[in-house]
Design an enzyme around this catalytic site. Structure first.
Site, PDB file in Angstrom:
ATOM      1  N   ARG A 208      -7.203  -8.777 -22.338  1.00  0.00           N
ATOM      2  CA  ARG A 208      -5.797  -8.043 -21.846  1.00  0.00           C
ATOM      3  C   ARG A 208      -4.328  -8.745 -22.055  1.00  0.00           C
ATOM      4  O   ARG A 208      -4.714 -10.187 -22.011  1.00  0.00           O
ATOM      5  CB  ARG A 208      -5.699  -7.600 -20.257  1.00  0.00           C
ATOM      6  CG  ARG A 208      -6.745  -6.799 -19.836  1.00  0.00           C
ATOM      7  CD  ARG A 208      -6.950  -6.429 -18.428  1.00  0.00           C
ATOM      8  NE  ARG A 208      -7.180  -7.791 -17.621  1.00  0.00           N
ATOM      9  CZ  ARG A 208      -7.394  -7.779 -16.362  1.00  0.00           C
ATOM     10  NH1 ARG A 208      -7.374  -6.581 -15.820  1.00  0.00           N
ATOM     11  NH2 ARG A 208      -7.797  -8.792 -15.610  1.00  0.00           N
TER      12      ARG A 208
ATOM     13  N   ILE B  23      12.247  -0.970   0.081  1.00  0.00           N
ATOM     14  CA  ILE B  23      13.053  -2.369   0.387  1.00  0.00           C
ATOM     15  C   ILE B  23      14.312  -2.168  -0.372  1.00  0.00           C
ATOM     16  O   ILE B  23      15.187  -2.928  -0.132  1.00  0.00           O
ATOM     17  CB  ILE B  23      12.368  -3.631  -0.052  1.00  0.00           C
ATOM     18  CG1 ILE B  23      11.523  -3.408  -1.520  1.00  0.00           C
ATOM     19  CG2 ILE B  23      11.160  -4.145   1.021  1.00  0.00           C
ATOM     20  CD1 ILE B  23      11.192  -4.743  -2.061  1.00  0.00           C
TER      21      ILE B  23
ATOM     22  N   ASP C 164      -3.049 -12.282 -20.395  1.00  0.00           N
ATOM     23  CA  ASP C 164      -3.911 -13.130 -19.433  1.00  0.00           C
ATOM     24  C   ASP C 164      -4.221 -14.487 -20.066  1.00  0.00           C
ATOM     25  O   ASP C 164      -4.304 -14.707 -21.330  1.00  0.00           O
ATOM     26  CB  ASP C 164      -5.190 -12.342 -19.742  1.00  0.00           C
ATOM     27  CG  ASP C 164      -5.416 -11.492 -18.468  1.00  0.00           C
ATOM     28  OD1 ASP C 164      -4.592 -11.475 -17.636  1.00  0.00           O
ATOM     29  OD2 ASP C 164      -6.646 -10.794 -18.548  1.00  0.00           O
TER      30      ASP C 164
ATOM     31  N   THR D 196       3.875 -15.995  -7.598  1.00  0.00           N
ATOM     32  CA  THR D 196       2.583 -15.990  -8.349  1.00  0.00           C
ATOM     33  C   THR D 196       2.304 -16.994  -9.429  1.00  0.00           C
ATOM     34  O   THR D 196       3.283 -17.593  -9.862  1.00  0.00           O
ATOM     35  CB  THR D 196       2.515 -14.621  -9.016  1.00  0.00           C
ATOM     36  OG1 THR D 196       1.532 -14.597  -9.811  1.00  0.00           O
ATOM     37  CG2 THR D 196       3.878 -14.235  -9.698  1.00  0.00           C
TER      38      THR D 196
ATOM     39  N   TYR E 106       5.914  -8.627 -15.007  1.00  0.00           N
ATOM     40  CA  TYR E 106       5.425  -9.033 -13.535  1.00  0.00           C
ATOM     41  C   TYR E 106       5.774 -10.166 -13.192  1.00  0.00           C
ATOM     42  O   TYR E 106       6.562 -10.439 -12.233  1.00  0.00           O
ATOM     43  CB  TYR E 106       4.025  -8.542 -13.579  1.00  0.00           C
ATOM     44  CG  TYR E 106       3.564  -9.106 -12.197  1.00  0.00           C
ATOM     45  CD1 TYR E 106       3.872  -8.417 -10.924  1.00  0.00           C
ATOM     46  CD2 TYR E 106       2.621 -10.363 -11.872  1.00  0.00           C
ATOM     47  CE1 TYR E 106       3.447  -9.105  -9.749  1.00  0.00           C
ATOM     48  CE2 TYR E 106       2.155 -10.714 -10.960  1.00  0.00           C
ATOM     49  CZ  TYR E 106       2.578 -10.203  -9.863  1.00  0.00           C
ATOM     50  OH  TYR E 106       2.178 -10.643  -8.484  1.00  0.00           O
TER      51      TYR E 106
HETATM   52  N1  LIG Z   1      -3.225  -9.935  -5.010  1.00  0.00           N
HETATM   53  C1  LIG Z   1      -3.114 -11.074  -5.673  1.00  0.00           C
HETATM   54  O1  LIG Z   1      -4.048 -11.831  -6.224  1.00  0.00           O
HETATM   55  C2  LIG Z   1      -1.693 -11.692  -5.694  1.00  0.00           C
HETATM   56  C3  LIG Z   1      -1.538 -12.651  -6.477  1.00  0.00           C
HETATM   57  C4  LIG Z   1      -0.037 -13.309  -6.681  1.00  0.00           C
HETATM   58  C5  LIG Z   1       0.841 -12.841  -6.198  1.00  0.00           C
HETATM   59  N2  LIG Z   1       0.722 -11.710  -5.150  1.00  0.00           N
HETATM   60  C6  LIG Z   1       1.631 -11.130  -4.470  1.00  0.00           C
HETATM   61  O2  LIG Z   1       1.367 -10.890  -3.101  1.00  0.00           O
HETATM   62  C7  LIG Z   1       2.204  -9.600  -2.733  1.00  0.00           C
HETATM   63  C8  LIG Z   1       1.234  -8.869  -1.969  1.00  0.00           C
HETATM   64  O3  LIG Z   1       0.264  -8.347  -2.807  1.00  0.00           O
HETATM   65  P1  LIG Z   1      -1.208  -7.472  -2.432  1.00  0.00           P
HETATM   66  O4  LIG Z   1      -2.473  -7.858  -3.547  1.00  0.00           O
HETATM   67  O5  LIG Z   1      -1.167  -7.629  -1.144  1.00  0.00           O
HETATM   68  O6  LIG Z   1      -0.516  -5.867  -3.275  1.00  0.00           O
HETATM   69  P2  LIG Z   1      -0.501  -4.601  -2.257  1.00  0.00           P
HETATM   70  O7  LIG Z   1      -0.085  -3.507  -3.377  1.00  0.00           O
HETATM   71  O8  LIG Z   1      -1.850  -4.303  -1.591  1.00  0.00           O
HETATM   72  O9  LIG Z   1       0.753  -4.907  -1.470  1.00  0.00           O
HETATM   73  C9  LIG Z   1       1.934  -4.635  -1.694  1.00  0.00           C
HETATM   74  C10 LIG Z   1       2.684  -3.768  -0.768  1.00  0.00           C
HETATM   75  O10 LIG Z   1       4.074  -3.566  -0.842  1.00  0.00           O
HETATM   76  C11 LIG Z   1       4.200  -2.104  -0.816  1.00  0.00           C
HETATM   77  N3  LIG Z   1       5.586  -1.839  -1.594  1.00  0.00           N
HETATM   78  C12 LIG Z   1       5.367  -1.476  -2.813  1.00  0.00           C
HETATM   79  N4  LIG Z   1       6.651  -1.132  -3.324  1.00  0.00           N
HETATM   80  C13 LIG Z   1       7.594  -1.063  -2.110  1.00  0.00           C
HETATM   81  C14 LIG Z   1       8.803  -0.939  -1.829  1.00  0.00           C
HETATM   82  N5  LIG Z   1       9.653  -0.490  -2.958  1.00  0.00           N
HETATM   83  N6  LIG Z   1       9.123  -1.017  -0.660  1.00  0.00           N
HETATM   84  C15 LIG Z   1       8.436  -1.191   0.297  1.00  0.00           C
HETATM   85  N7  LIG Z   1       7.183  -1.479   0.207  1.00  0.00           N
HETATM   86  C16 LIG Z   1       6.545  -1.498  -1.014  1.00  0.00           C
HETATM   87  C17 LIG Z   1       3.028  -1.274  -1.256  1.00  0.00           C
HETATM   88  O11 LIG Z   1       3.024  -0.038  -0.411  1.00  0.00           O
HETATM   89  C18 LIG Z   1       1.884  -2.305  -0.474  1.00  0.00           C
HETATM   90  O12 LIG Z   1       1.629  -2.016   0.502  1.00  0.00           O
HETATM   91  C19 LIG Z   1       2.748  -9.357  -3.967  1.00  0.00           C
HETATM   92  O13 LIG Z   1       4.270  -9.461  -3.983  1.00  0.00           O
HETATM   93  C20 LIG Z   1       2.023  -9.779  -5.219  1.00  0.00           C
HETATM   94  O14 LIG Z   1       3.452  -9.831  -6.121  1.00  0.00           O
HETATM   95  C21 LIG Z   1      -0.613 -11.206  -5.025  1.00  0.00           C
END
Ligand SMILES: NC(=O)c1ccc[n+]([C@@H]2O[C@H](COP(=O)([O-])OP(=O)(O)OC[C@H]3O[C@@H](n4cnc5c(N)ncnc54)[C@H](O)[C@@H]3O)[C@@H](O)[C@H]2O)c1
Length: 334
Positions: free
Chosen positions: A280, A51, A283, A116, A140
């Site tokens: 941690r 990105i 948290d 988040t 984060y």
């Molecule tokens: N999982 C949770 O509980 C949670 C909670 C709150 C917010 N989020 C947010 O939701 C989103 C998705 O989380 P997730 O759990 O699916 O994580 P994930 O790591 O499975 O998905 C993130 C994706 O972004 C891609 N990525 C990372 N850096 C990149 C870059 N520079 N260019 C292009 N792609 C890139 C990764 O390859 C990955 O596929 C994130 O933005 C995260 O901050 C997740």
């Protein structure tokens, strides 16, 4: 509607992609595959790019004829963000700015962003509302909050339709059990407890046993990726040019880590060895969403986010497929 999902090969993103496709929507994925899996999405709809490469992102927006973006690409480990803040500001914040500039260059004016619960201040003993105090405790959370500020500016200054969805704890798997959570270095409670229940890990670590909660473990609000995907589509449809909206997405119910452990034992019928580890940094004791705004404005109701459903879905996925399904390797027992 032609949607590009950045980070769409990841856990939440690929669940959204599959949900959109099942609705007949033209959806495409941009992911650098640093964490995501090509096997989680349709091959001819995936572009591998970073990105932060504004020109490459602009070219993909143009070639795919995109008019809406769902922006999930990010680094997601709270502890890693403390030891590598620059990496988190670079991908999460500068990367988002790069994406927004590519969108502006290509005249793409609608974005839904994965924010988040980590943007909120700590210390709430009740469900958190969108207008409650903001004070991220980690790089984060700060890197995500900065994107919300960017979106506010792009909405006001350039007429963008922008929505930040503040997820609490994403959990669960597809209902058919064929796709689910598969982080290479897993840090989330449900996949870790499920792997321990299935005998693929030596045990389950409970971080902090003396929180000011009924059973001493911390309390979180788990929400199914299926319900999250539904909320994204609703948010895309509701977005208005020049307006920045924020919604909490959670089940609205708190579940303690020990309750998750007990639910995993109940669903599998097996005891799960566990040990208490130090809490941690970063948290909070309890994080529960007040989802009134999403329910009333988006008409959203979580339907798959109770602990039993989440554990059953996660066990079906990890038991038959799991990370192996994407990588062809076993998760090393720790
Ligand atoms: N999982 C949770 O509980 C949670 C909670 C709150 C917010 N989020 C947010 O939701 C989103 C998705 O989380 P997730 O759990 O699916 O994580 P994930 O790591 O499975 O998905 C993130 C994706 O972004 C891609 N990525 C990372 N850096 C990149 C870059 N520079 N260019 C292009 N792609 C890139 C990764 O390859 C990955 O596929 C994130 O933005 C995260 O901050 C997740």
């Amino acid at each position: 509607m032609r949607i590009l999902l950045t980070g769409g090969a990841g856990y939440v993103g690929s669940a959204c992609f599959r949900h959109f496709r099942r609705q007949g929507i033209e959806a495409f994925v941009l992911d650098d595959l640093s964490e995501g899996h090509a096997g989680a999405v349709e091959a001819d709809r995936l572009d591998v790019a970073d990105i932060r490469d504004t020109d490459a992102v602009a070219a993909i927006l143009r070639r795919r004829g995109i008019d809406h973006v769902v922006h999930l690409a990010a680094l997601i480990s709270v502890p890693d963000s403390i030891t590598d803040p620059a990496g988190y500001w670079s991908v999460n914040t500068a990367g988002s700015m790069s994406l927004l500039e590519a969108m502006r260059a290509e005249g793409v004016g609608r974005i839904v962003f994965s924010s988040t619960a980590a943007v909120y201040a700590h210390g709430f003993d009740r469900p958190i509302r969108e207008d409650d105090p903001i004070a991220p405790a980690t790089p984060y959370g700060a890197s995500k909050l900065a994107v919300e500020h960017l979106l506010e500016g792009y909405a006001t200054g350039y007429g963008m339709a922008a929505t930040a969805l503040r997820y609490f704890n994403a959990a669960g798997a597809d209902l058919d059990g064929r796709h689910g959570e598969a982080h290479r270095r897993e840090s989330h409670a449900i996949p870790l407890v499920v792997e321990a229940a299935l005998g693929n890990r030596a045990g389950f670590d409970v971080y902090g046993g003396e929180w000011d909660t009924p059973d001493g473990s911390c309390i979180r609000d788990f929400v199914s990726v299926i319900d999250l995907a539904d909320a994204h589509l609703r948010a895309l449809k509701r977005a208005r040019p020049g307006v920045m909206a924020r919604y909490n997405l959670g089940s609205g119910t708190g579940t303690s880590v020990r309750e998750i452990l007990a639910a995993a034992e109940a669903v599998t019928g097996r005891p799960v060895p566990s040990q208490v580890k130090p809490a941690r940094p970063g948290d909070p004791a309890r994080l529960i969403a007040d989802t009134t705004r999403a329910r009333t404005e988006l008409g959203w109701t979580p339907r798959h986010s109770d602990a039993q459903s989440l554990l059953s879905a996660a066990i079906a996925w990890h038991g038959s497929y799991g990370l192996d399904h994407y990588l062809g390797t076993r998760i090393a027992a720790e």
